[in-house]
Design an enzyme around this catalytic site. Sequence first.
Site, PDB file in Angstrom:
ATOM      1  N   VAL A 210      10.437   8.316  -6.563  1.00  0.00           N
ATOM      2  CA  VAL A 210      11.235   7.179  -6.087  1.00  0.00           C
ATOM      3  C   VAL A 210      11.814   6.495  -7.319  1.00  0.00           C
ATOM      4  CG1 VAL A 210      11.224   4.989  -4.851  1.00  0.00           C
ATOM      5  CG2 VAL A 210       9.801   6.885  -4.025  1.00  0.00           C
TER       6      VAL A 210
ATOM      7  N   ASN B  96       4.926   6.596 -13.549  1.00  0.00           N
ATOM      8  CA  ASN B  96       5.579   7.898 -13.714  1.00  0.00           C
ATOM      9  C   ASN B  96       7.040   7.694 -14.109  1.00  0.00           C
ATOM     10  OD1 ASN B  96       3.264   9.329 -12.892  1.00  0.00           O
ATOM     11  ND2 ASN B  96       3.817   9.114 -10.737  1.00  0.00           N
TER      12      ASN B  96
ATOM     13  N   HIS C 299       8.063   1.384 -10.468  1.00  0.00           N
ATOM     14  CA  HIS C 299       6.867   0.962  -9.733  1.00  0.00           C
ATOM     15  C   HIS C 299       5.632   1.343 -10.523  1.00  0.00           C
ATOM     16  CE1 HIS C 299       8.076   4.958  -8.359  1.00  0.00           C
ATOM     17  NE2 HIS C 299       6.780   5.238  -8.271  1.00  0.00           N
TER      18      HIS C 299
ATOM     19  N   ARG D  55       0.844  -1.200   0.000  1.00  0.00           N
ATOM     20  CA  ARG D  55       0.000   0.000   0.000  1.00  0.00           C
ATOM     21  C   ARG D  55       0.879   1.250   0.000  1.00  0.00           C
ATOM     22  NH1 ARG D  55      -4.898  -1.997   0.493  1.00  0.00           N
ATOM     23  NH2 ARG D  55      -5.105  -3.928   1.692  1.00  0.00           N
ATOM     24  N   ASP D  56       0.453   2.243  -0.779  1.00  0.00           N
ATOM     25  CA  ASP D  56       1.175   3.512  -0.813  1.00  0.00           C
ATOM     26  C   ASP D  56       1.024   4.205   0.542  1.00  0.00           C
ATOM     27  OD1 ASP D  56       2.174   5.497  -3.363  1.00  0.00           O
ATOM     28  OD2 ASP D  56       1.719   6.462  -1.439  1.00  0.00           O
ATOM     29  N   ILE D  57       2.097   4.815   1.023  1.00  0.00           N
ATOM     30  CA  ILE D  57       2.102   5.455   2.336  1.00  0.00           C
ATOM     31  C   ILE D  57       1.248   6.734   2.341  1.00  0.00           C
ATOM     32  CG2 ILE D  57       4.129   6.976   2.107  1.00  0.00           C
ATOM     33  CD1 ILE D  57       5.086   5.760   4.818  1.00  0.00           C
TER      34      ILE D  57
ATOM     35  N   HIS E  29       1.653   2.197 -10.135  1.00  0.00           N
ATOM     36  CA  HIS E  29       0.600   2.579  -9.204  1.00  0.00           C
ATOM     37  C   HIS E  29      -0.713   1.912  -9.630  1.00  0.00           C
ATOM     38  CE1 HIS E  29       2.634   6.274  -7.437  1.00  0.00           C
ATOM     39  NE2 HIS E  29       3.347   6.125  -8.538  1.00  0.00           N
TER      40      HIS E  29
HETATM   41  P1  5GP Z   1       6.251   8.258  -7.794  1.00  0.00           P
HETATM   42  O1  5GP Z   1       5.930   9.689  -7.450  1.00  0.00           O
HETATM   43  O2  5GP Z   1       7.741   8.014  -7.783  1.00  0.00           O
HETATM   44  O3  5GP Z   1       5.586   7.747  -9.023  1.00  0.00           O
HETATM   45  O4  5GP Z   1       5.605   7.389  -6.629  1.00  0.00           O
HETATM   46  C1  5GP Z   1       6.254   7.131  -5.425  1.00  0.00           C
HETATM   47  C2  5GP Z   1       5.193   6.704  -4.453  1.00  0.00           C
HETATM   48  O5  5GP Z   1       5.818   6.085  -3.343  1.00  0.00           O
HETATM   49  C3  5GP Z   1       4.376   7.881  -3.896  1.00  0.00           C
HETATM   50  O6  5GP Z   1       2.999   7.686  -4.193  1.00  0.00           O
HETATM   51  C4  5GP Z   1       4.666   7.848  -2.391  1.00  0.00           C
HETATM   52  O7  5GP Z   1       3.550   8.181  -1.601  1.00  0.00           O
HETATM   53  C5  5GP Z   1       5.123   6.408  -2.178  1.00  0.00           C
HETATM   54  N1  5GP Z   1       6.053   6.247  -1.073  1.00  0.00           N
HETATM   55  C6  5GP Z   1       7.130   7.043  -0.804  1.00  0.00           C
HETATM   56  N2  5GP Z   1       7.776   6.576   0.280  1.00  0.00           N
HETATM   57  C7  5GP Z   1       7.092   5.473   0.699  1.00  0.00           C
HETATM   58  C8  5GP Z   1       7.297   4.558   1.784  1.00  0.00           C
HETATM   59  O8  5GP Z   1       8.232   4.653   2.573  1.00  0.00           O
HETATM   60  N3  5GP Z   1       6.398   3.550   1.890  1.00  0.00           N
HETATM   61  C9  5GP Z   1       5.349   3.399   1.032  1.00  0.00           C
HETATM   62  N4  5GP Z   1       4.530   2.374   1.245  1.00  0.00           N
HETATM   63  N5  5GP Z   1       5.135   4.240  -0.006  1.00  0.00           N
HETATM   64  C10 5GP Z   1       6.005   5.259  -0.165  1.00  0.00           C
END
Ligand code: 5GP
Length: 116
Positions: free
Chosen positions: A98, A89, A102, A31-33, A104
């Site tokens: 990140v 993304n 990944h 799950r996303d944080i 979503h």
């Molecule tokens: P991006 O913006 O790179 O496409 O998505 C990165 C996602 O990772 C974001 O939606 C963010 O909320 C999630 N995220 C960042 N740090 C953590 C973490 O420590 N744990 C979890 N579960 N999700 C994270």
Amino acid sequence: MVGSECLFCKIVDGRIPASIVHQDEQVVAFRDIAPQAPVHMLVVPKLHIPSLEALEQEHQALVGHMVLVAQKLAREAGLAENGYRLVLNCGRDGGQTVFHLHLHLLGGTSLAGRMA
Ligand code: 5GP
Ligand code: ZN
């Protein structure tokens, strides 16, 4: 960033906790944080691939597997009938924060008319 310092590599290794919803030989999903929808999960390859731009031909089956795992999770979460969204993304302008590939999975509400 090398894998040992990467946030998602740490989640894959169990060095950082996460709410894991699926795990197999190739991917981990959790799950996303900071959820952007009632259901917001991330499907992450165990292999450290920094971004979509780093994908090679050899990763083709892995990316297909990521999509099918997301479909399975969406069905399990009851999203299949109403629909859901998969987002990948890429890079700074794509909103990637990140730098470990990944996917979503977002759903549980209408996302129609919203692209972000
Ligand atoms: P991006 O913006 O790179 O496409 O998505 C990165 C996602 O990772 C974001 O939606 C963010 O909320 C999630 N995220 C960042 N740090 C953590 C973490 O420590 N744990 C979890 N579960 N999700 C994270
Ligand atoms: Zn990584």
